[in-house]
Write a protein that holds these residues in place. Sequence first.
Motif, mmCIF file in Angstrom:
data_model
loop_
_atom_site.group_PDB
_atom_site.id
_atom_site.type_symbol
_atom_site.label_atom_id
_atom_site.label_comp_id
_atom_site.label_asym_id
_atom_site.label_seq_id
_atom_site.Cartn_x
_atom_site.Cartn_y
_atom_site.Cartn_z
ATOM 1 N N PRO A 201 0.812 -1.616 -0.131
ATOM 2 C CA PRO A 201 -0.074 -0.308 -0.134
ATOM 3 C C PRO A 201 0.933 1.322 0.046
ATOM 4 C CG PRO A 201 0.206 -1.290 2.050
ATOM 5 C CD PRO A 201 0.645 -2.287 1.403
ATOM 6 N N ILE B 190 2.656 1.532 5.269
ATOM 7 C CA ILE B 190 1.342 0.959 6.353
ATOM 8 C C ILE B 190 2.583 -0.882 6.661
ATOM 9 C CG2 ILE B 190 -1.050 0.600 6.997
ATOM 10 C CD1 ILE B 190 -1.162 2.296 4.742
ATOM 11 N N VAL B 191 3.355 -0.489 7.613
ATOM 12 C CA VAL B 191 3.633 -2.144 8.199
ATOM 13 C C VAL B 191 3.496 -1.829 9.543
ATOM 14 C CG1 VAL B 191 6.723 -1.946 7.369
ATOM 15 C CG2 VAL B 191 6.228 -0.647 8.473
ATOM 16 N N PHE B 192 3.445 -2.573 9.989
ATOM 17 C CA PHE B 192 2.350 -2.721 10.783
ATOM 18 C C PHE B 192 3.727 -2.292 12.390
ATOM 19 C CE2 PHE B 192 0.595 -6.180 8.942
ATOM 20 C CZ PHE B 192 -0.414 -5.596 8.969
ATOM 21 N N ALA B 193 3.846 -0.780 12.979
ATOM 22 C CA ALA B 193 4.719 -0.873 13.994
ATOM 23 C C ALA B 193 4.895 -0.918 14.807
ATOM 24 C CB ALA B 193 4.713 0.647 13.691
ATOM 25 N N ASN B 194 3.375 -2.092 15.855
ATOM 26 C CA ASN B 194 3.413 -2.515 17.345
ATOM 27 C C ASN B 194 4.080 -3.865 16.483
ATOM 28 O OD1 ASN B 194 0.960 -2.770 14.975
ATOM 29 N ND2 ASN B 194 -0.394 -3.095 16.880
ATOM 30 N N LEU B 195 4.007 -4.308 15.357
ATOM 31 C CA LEU B 195 4.452 -5.402 15.640
ATOM 32 C C LEU B 195 6.359 -5.395 14.846
ATOM 33 C CD1 LEU B 195 1.499 -5.922 15.352
ATOM 34 C CD2 LEU B 195 2.149 -8.339 13.360
ATOM 35 N N ARG C 51 7.019 -8.171 2.593
ATOM 36 C CA ARG C 51 6.051 -8.869 3.765
ATOM 37 C C ARG C 51 4.612 -9.468 2.554
ATOM 38 N NH1 ARG C 51 1.856 -4.214 6.931
ATOM 39 N NH2 ARG C 51 2.391 -3.507 4.913
ATOM 40 N N ARG D 34 -3.165 -7.631 16.944
ATOM 41 C CA ARG D 34 -2.512 -6.054 17.057
ATOM 42 C C ARG D 34 -2.346 -5.853 15.569
ATOM 43 N NH1 ARG D 34 2.000 -9.783 18.610
ATOM 44 N NH2 ARG D 34 3.575 -8.180 18.151
ATOM 45 N N ALA D 35 -2.590 -6.317 14.434
ATOM 46 C CA ALA D 35 -2.144 -6.363 12.571
ATOM 47 C C ALA D 35 -3.116 -5.355 12.715
ATOM 48 C CB ALA D 35 -2.009 -7.141 11.999
ATOM 49 N N PHE E 231 -3.787 -2.577 14.531
ATOM 50 C CA PHE E 231 -2.556 -1.090 14.354
ATOM 51 C C PHE E 231 -3.183 -0.358 12.635
ATOM 52 C CE2 PHE E 231 0.882 0.911 11.193
ATOM 53 C CZ PHE E 231 1.039 1.868 12.347
ATOM 54 N N HIS E 232 -4.078 -1.146 11.707
ATOM 55 C CA HIS E 232 -4.227 -0.327 10.467
ATOM 56 C C HIS E 232 -5.268 -1.604 9.852
ATOM 57 C CE1 HIS E 232 -4.333 1.498 6.749
ATOM 58 N NE2 HIS E 232 -3.826 2.235 7.142
ATOM 59 N N ALA F 178 -4.458 -2.505 6.062
ATOM 60 C CA ALA F 178 -3.071 -2.835 5.678
ATOM 61 C C ALA F 178 -3.694 -4.198 5.787
ATOM 62 C CB ALA F 178 -2.223 -2.715 6.607
ATOM 63 N N LEU G 72 -5.055 -6.743 3.914
ATOM 64 C CA LEU G 72 -4.663 -6.580 2.802
ATOM 65 C C LEU G 72 -3.302 -8.141 2.386
ATOM 66 C CD1 LEU G 72 -2.949 -3.140 1.278
ATOM 67 C CD2 LEU G 72 -4.786 -4.840 -0.428
ATOM 68 N N MET G 73 -2.822 -8.508 3.982
ATOM 69 C CA MET G 73 -2.518 -9.564 4.137
ATOM 70 C C MET G 73 -3.299 -11.348 4.095
ATOM 71 S SD MET G 73 0.634 -8.466 5.365
ATOM 72 C CE MET G 73 -0.227 -6.929 3.901
ATOM 73 N N ARG H 74 -0.131 4.571 23.242
ATOM 74 C CA ARG H 74 0.554 5.231 22.165
ATOM 75 C C ARG H 74 0.172 6.784 22.007
ATOM 76 N NH1 ARG H 74 -0.427 2.156 17.672
ATOM 77 N NH2 ARG H 74 -1.718 1.286 19.358
#
Lengths: 238, 302
Positions: A84, A88-93, A149, B179-180, B183-184, B187, B190-191, B296
């Motif tokens: 995207p 938008i990497v999962f910053a919390n992972l 990813r 958790r993913a 976060f969004h 996104a 899309l996984m 956060r």
Amino acid sequence: MKLLELEDLHVRYGAVHALKGISLSVEEGEIATLVGANGAGKSTTLRAISGLVRPSGGRIRFRGASLGAVRAHEIVRLGISHVPEGRIVFANLTVLENLEMGAYLRRDRGGVGADLKRLFQRFPRLEERRRQSAGTLSGGEQQMLAIGRALMARPTVLLMDEPSLGLAPILVREIFSVIREIRSQGTTIVLVEQNARMALATADVGYVLETGMVRMSDRARALLESPFVQAAYLGGAG
Amino acid sequence: MQEFFQQLANGVAWGSIYALIALGYTMVYGILRLINFAHGDVYMVGAFAAYYLAGALGVGTVRDASPLLAVPVLLGAMLICALLGVLIELFAYRPVRRSSRLTALITAIGVSLFLENAGIRLFGADPKFFPQVITPRTITLGEGVMVTNHQITVVLVSVLLMVGLTLFVQRTRTGKAMRAVSFHRDAASLMGIPVDRIITITFAIGSALAAAAGFLVGLTNPKIEPLMGIMPGIKAFVAAVLGGIGSIPGAMIGGLLMGVSEYLVVGYISSTYRDAIAFVILILVLLVKPTGLLGRNVAEKV
């Protein structure tokens, strides 16, 4: 056979008519690029293909089958992955967890492990930082992670939205060489870029989008040499 | 000093219950940015589910029966509330998920009122006496500090559930997907992550934890009634805000701090101000550190 085909695609966001009949087709193994100004509908086109927005008209066909009612998370299973805009990497992972999420639908643990190993060989920085949260990575590293990813799903088609955005020139060149590598391994790519020159130099076919419509389409090399494209998108004489 | 440790012990036990409830608030907020105001009422339903289950199974009628008999009561109540949480999400929140936040908030208040009044209708407005599923005993720790085996059970069960939840969220595929999604959402889809199913699971887990809190509160404060969820619901919400809403460890810490401060107020000031401390904490957090202890600092998403 055409791998991916868009036919008279329309998308509306409320009153805004973002796509006004986009038609394009992508052959297996090639890189197609969509270039154009902000708001031309490039991102929206990708978002429609991956199911994030519902088209209000037209058709999207993948391997000949309509994607009309397929939901975003199911489209991934069919073999379309989307990097995207804004990464938008999962910053919390952690970095590793991000890559695991990329392989969310895969059940072949061995294959995932092997892909991970190969990815880490290609991007040693990611391996060094695999236990770090992805939010701590630099912009370039985050982009590599976002691409990695998406690749973990072993897609047939990779949609990439502005992968070079906000990166230093040296990283932009690195990203484009990664794009060529991915294609050389047989993955078809649809690339959205503002950096029209690099995109057209890398792609096989190009589409110039303006206000939600395809203004021009041709072999990428031909577009690169077209006086119109040069004047409007490549900043005059190149 | 003895008084201090006594109130600390009471506060930790009571705070564990707040922590369990706060987890549900924080998990749902983390994933939907929704304050589920019906959550305190799910806790009430949990207490009643345990009450009726214990009655049906005959647990709590025999003195000195094995405390292990309480386990099916606890698990049954958790299962019932997990189901209730799923139904609430499916029928109340999912239809308004694409609407404005205000719509969702009003829906949550509606669900809360519905559960309270349905509780009055079904269970009766009069308080009921929670059966003694574990025979009470008092244990003297050093320095004359006394705790009941019920309080110890509360702390042990809470710790066990929180460790389990943490492992689930950190280690499992579904937990990582949660958790993913938090976060969004786009996104995550899309996984290939089925976002709707993950949201449903989140409600199920949060509601099951609230049910456990309802069971545990029945042990220590055996008077249960259909409006019992209101005040603990608000306090657990404050606990979640104190810990940093959206943060799971934050909810645990916030809950414990809330319980302990409440009992310190009872011990050193006056039990009159017991409920007021929650609001004092809320105001202080909002003034000094609106993101909470572990929150956060996220910009509002458009």
